[in-house]
Design a protein around this motif. Sequence first.
Motif, PDB file in Angstrom:
ATOM      1  N   UNK A 245     -37.175 -27.134  31.203  1.00  0.00           N
ATOM      2  CA  UNK A 245     -36.772 -27.363  29.077  1.00  0.00           C
ATOM      3  C   UNK A 245     -36.193 -26.700  28.434  1.00  0.00           C
ATOM      4  N   UNK A 246     -35.067 -26.736  28.726  1.00  0.00           N
ATOM      5  CA  UNK A 246     -34.326 -25.680  27.830  1.00  0.00           C
ATOM      6  C   UNK A 246     -32.436 -26.303  27.802  1.00  0.00           C
ATOM      7  N   UNK A 247     -32.288 -25.580  26.737  1.00  0.00           N
ATOM      8  CA  UNK A 247     -30.794 -25.917  26.631  1.00  0.00           C
ATOM      9  C   UNK A 247     -29.810 -25.466  27.892  1.00  0.00           C
ATOM     10  N   UNK A 248     -28.543 -26.273  28.272  1.00  0.00           N
ATOM     11  CA  UNK A 248     -28.154 -25.799  29.152  1.00  0.00           C
ATOM     12  C   UNK A 248     -27.155 -24.583  29.077  1.00  0.00           C
ATOM     13  N   UNK A 249     -26.563 -24.457  27.336  1.00  0.00           N
ATOM     14  CA  UNK A 249     -26.221 -23.074  27.642  1.00  0.00           C
ATOM     15  C   UNK A 249     -26.454 -22.056  27.431  1.00  0.00           C
ATOM     16  N   UNK A 264     -26.032 -30.524  31.584  1.00  0.00           N
ATOM     17  CA  UNK A 264     -27.029 -31.111  31.019  1.00  0.00           C
ATOM     18  C   UNK A 264     -27.296 -32.033  31.411  1.00  0.00           C
ATOM     19  N   UNK A 265     -29.609 -32.348  30.554  1.00  0.00           N
ATOM     20  CA  UNK A 265     -29.898 -33.382  31.134  1.00  0.00           C
ATOM     21  C   UNK A 265     -30.441 -34.164  30.123  1.00  0.00           C
ATOM     22  N   UNK A 270     -32.568 -29.153  31.235  1.00  0.00           N
ATOM     23  CA  UNK A 270     -30.999 -29.183  32.104  1.00  0.00           C
ATOM     24  C   UNK A 270     -31.051 -29.452  33.223  1.00  0.00           C
ATOM     25  N   UNK A 271     -29.723 -29.777  34.133  1.00  0.00           N
ATOM     26  CA  UNK A 271     -30.585 -29.779  35.792  1.00  0.00           C
ATOM     27  C   UNK A 271     -30.343 -28.222  36.093  1.00  0.00           C
TER      28      UNK A 271
END
Length: 321
Positions: A245-249, A264-265, A270-271
């Motif tokens: 539960x966090x942005x991919x960047x 990205x999810x 993100x995965x």
Amino acid sequence: MTVEATTERVLRLLALLQRRPSWTAAELAAELGVTDRSVRRDVERLRALGYPVHATAGVGGGYQLGAGTRLPPLLLDDEEAIATAVSLRMASGGTVAGAGEAALRALAKLDQVMPPRLRAEVRAVHGATETLIGPGVEIDADLLVTLARACRDAVRVRFRYRTRGGGEHERTVEPVRMVATDRRWYLMAWDVDRADWRTFRLDRMRDVVATTWRFRPRQHPDPLAYVQRSVAEAPYRHLARVRLRAPAEEVRRLVPPQVARVEHDGDGCCVLVAGGDELDWLAVHIARLGFDGEVLDPPELREAAARLADRLAGLAGRVPP
């Protein structure tokens, strides 16, 4: 006067113009041993080859080599060639984004035309120089030049390769591109014997020889993405997929691309896709990122995470559930 003599004089004129900012016609004529008229003709020859030679009339005027719309060939004396090659060797293993590959291409071009005596000087300087770099594996510059030329010229390469298990085998490949991470260099190539794309660590290669066998370049995957996937996933016993539960960047700032892949999810999630030989080790490093999430697979990683949670609860003086 022969064509060879005229060509030699024009090259000498170019070297003079590159040596200092401005020359008068009389100075150039004296240096070259010709008339002012011959200097003007040679200047026109340089302009026809793409060199922007500017002329200024009047007292204090003369000829000046300016900047054009493209970079024409440069003439380097011995000291300049050695300094340039040594700098390119150091830059080819540097950490500036995009500089390493460009420096390597330039080094391959310069090394191809450099006289053997200057090449020996460059290696002597490079061998006597130490640089403060990160914990990465140092790669011999000659190996980089050999592989860069093979990629450029589309010729097969043969070498001995040491596997992760310690075995060594001869490989013949059709090289496509080298990829540098902050710690290692990799070669993406078509393995002739295995008829498939492969990734090779340069520090595991020895006895590298570029053959004279030219090949027709194949359609290939994106080298950067292919190498990243290979080094982050392929060598390991287990492949973990964890939804964070966090942005991919944000996750990418903490996880180097050669360690794991971040996808990205949606919804700010993100995965994380990472490989490892030990599930307990994977659980520890994923937990250290500091994000909430859930294990998608393998199921055994959930069990490893539960064991880790019990140990941490015990260390904190709490009774595990």
